[in-house]
Design an enzyme around this catalytic site. Sequence first.
Site, short mmCIF file in Angstrom:
data_model
loop_
_atom_site.label_atom_id
_atom_site.label_comp_id
_atom_site.label_asym_id
_atom_site.label_seq_id
_atom_site.Cartn_x
_atom_site.Cartn_y
_atom_site.Cartn_z
N ASP A 106 -8.01 -4.59 1.48
CA ASP A 106 -6.69 -4.43 0.87
C ASP A 106 -5.77 -5.40 1.59
OD1 ASP A 106 -7.54 -2.35 -0.78
OD2 ASP A 106 -6.02 -0.93 -0.10
N CYS B 176 5.30 -1.03 1.58
CA CYS B 176 4.19 -0.87 0.62
C CYS B 176 4.66 -1.12 -0.82
CB CYS B 176 3.65 0.55 0.67
SG CYS B 176 2.84 0.98 2.20
N1 ABU Z 1 -0.13 2.71 2.85
C1 ABU Z 1 0.41 2.79 4.16
C2 ABU Z 1 0.03 4.10 4.78
C3 ABU Z 1 -0.36 3.96 6.16
C4 ABU Z 1 -0.33 5.28 6.87
O1 ABU Z 1 -0.87 6.26 6.34
O2 ABU Z 1 0.23 5.37 7.95
#
Ligand code: ABU
Length: 369
Positions: free
Chosen positions: A201, A354
């Site tokens: 990813d 994100c």
């Molecule tokens: N998609 C980012 C999530 C990372 C985390 O769970 O800390």
Amino acid sequence: MKDDNSKQPKVDIPKVWSCNEWDPLEEVIVGSTEGAIVPMWDDVSVQATTPAHARWFFEKYGGQPFPAEMIEKANQELDGLCKVLTDLGVIVRRPDAMDFSNEYKTPWWSSRGLYSAMPRDIFLVVADTIIEAPMAWRNRYFESFAFRNLIQEYFKAGAKWLTAPKSSMAGDFYRNDYSPEVPYINGEKQFVISENQIAFDAADFVRFGKDILVQKSNVTNAMGIEWVRRHLGPEFNIHEVEFGDEHPMHIDTTIVPLCPGKLLINPSWVKKKDLPDLFKDWEIIEAPEPVMPYDSALYFSSDWLTMNFLSVDDKHIIVEENEKPLIELLEKHGFKTIPIPFRNFYPFGGSMHCATTDIRRRGKLEKYF
Ligand code: ABU
């Protein structure tokens, strides 16, 4: 989905150009939760990184749309983010609507889609190249198509576009012997994906100009990292790092560069002494504990979404408005924060980093170490 393409970019840098996390942001893609579908709990790749406290949510809603109220509130916050960015002069682009509820079949399995909420997971922009990640979840196999028109537009405007080979995601791509309860065996970190096909990813990579750090995770394997290394070539150094997150998936809540010389770390996973030597002359700043309790609606993530903010440039950072200790810390270190509500987006698995992917940041491709 409406986007604001009315402002034209200054033309002395390519239309697609971003080399780090802090140069002045000029154009960005912001995701959408429209049509988001809850993954099935029995999907081993999802279980590997999903907090056990969220199991009920997946068992109740798996395969169905996220509750309408959740989608609406999250989309309002995304619209708020878009407005803040637009007011700052940043061009904001949005994905096309896509029906993620359609079941699709490959020769090996069938699945529904997930969402187009997290473009950072899919696209890694390195200078003038857009790298499209192969992903490692079956429900994300076709997700990039929500962004395809945009990426084609960028390609026509001169960007390079690399699409990594997708894994078949057949049964043997996942490790039957993996258990989230056993994150290490003989000191070696365990992951739900195997090494038999390329996987990564984009959000497992973090850019510092000609140096890029990457972690192996439950969606990124050594072959995937090697694929990126070979395709970027000798101009770039790809440094593989490993920290204390027992169920890693995406590095953008683990280490976050703020500007040249300043790195924010997640102190529960990163010890200063374990950082690569690269950072020996950098100021290392420990992030404060997240404000949001971990037993709440964090279905897809750790509670460290607090660190998943978006830098507009090397002095201005858009942050979640409730994260007061973080805001105080950043201000103490000389940054100006732009607090916005984003809590309702958290249950989809990320925060503003994100939810976005840089298309253009004004700056040069440099060495910072
Ligand atoms: N998609 C980012 C999530 C990372 C985390 O769970 O800390």
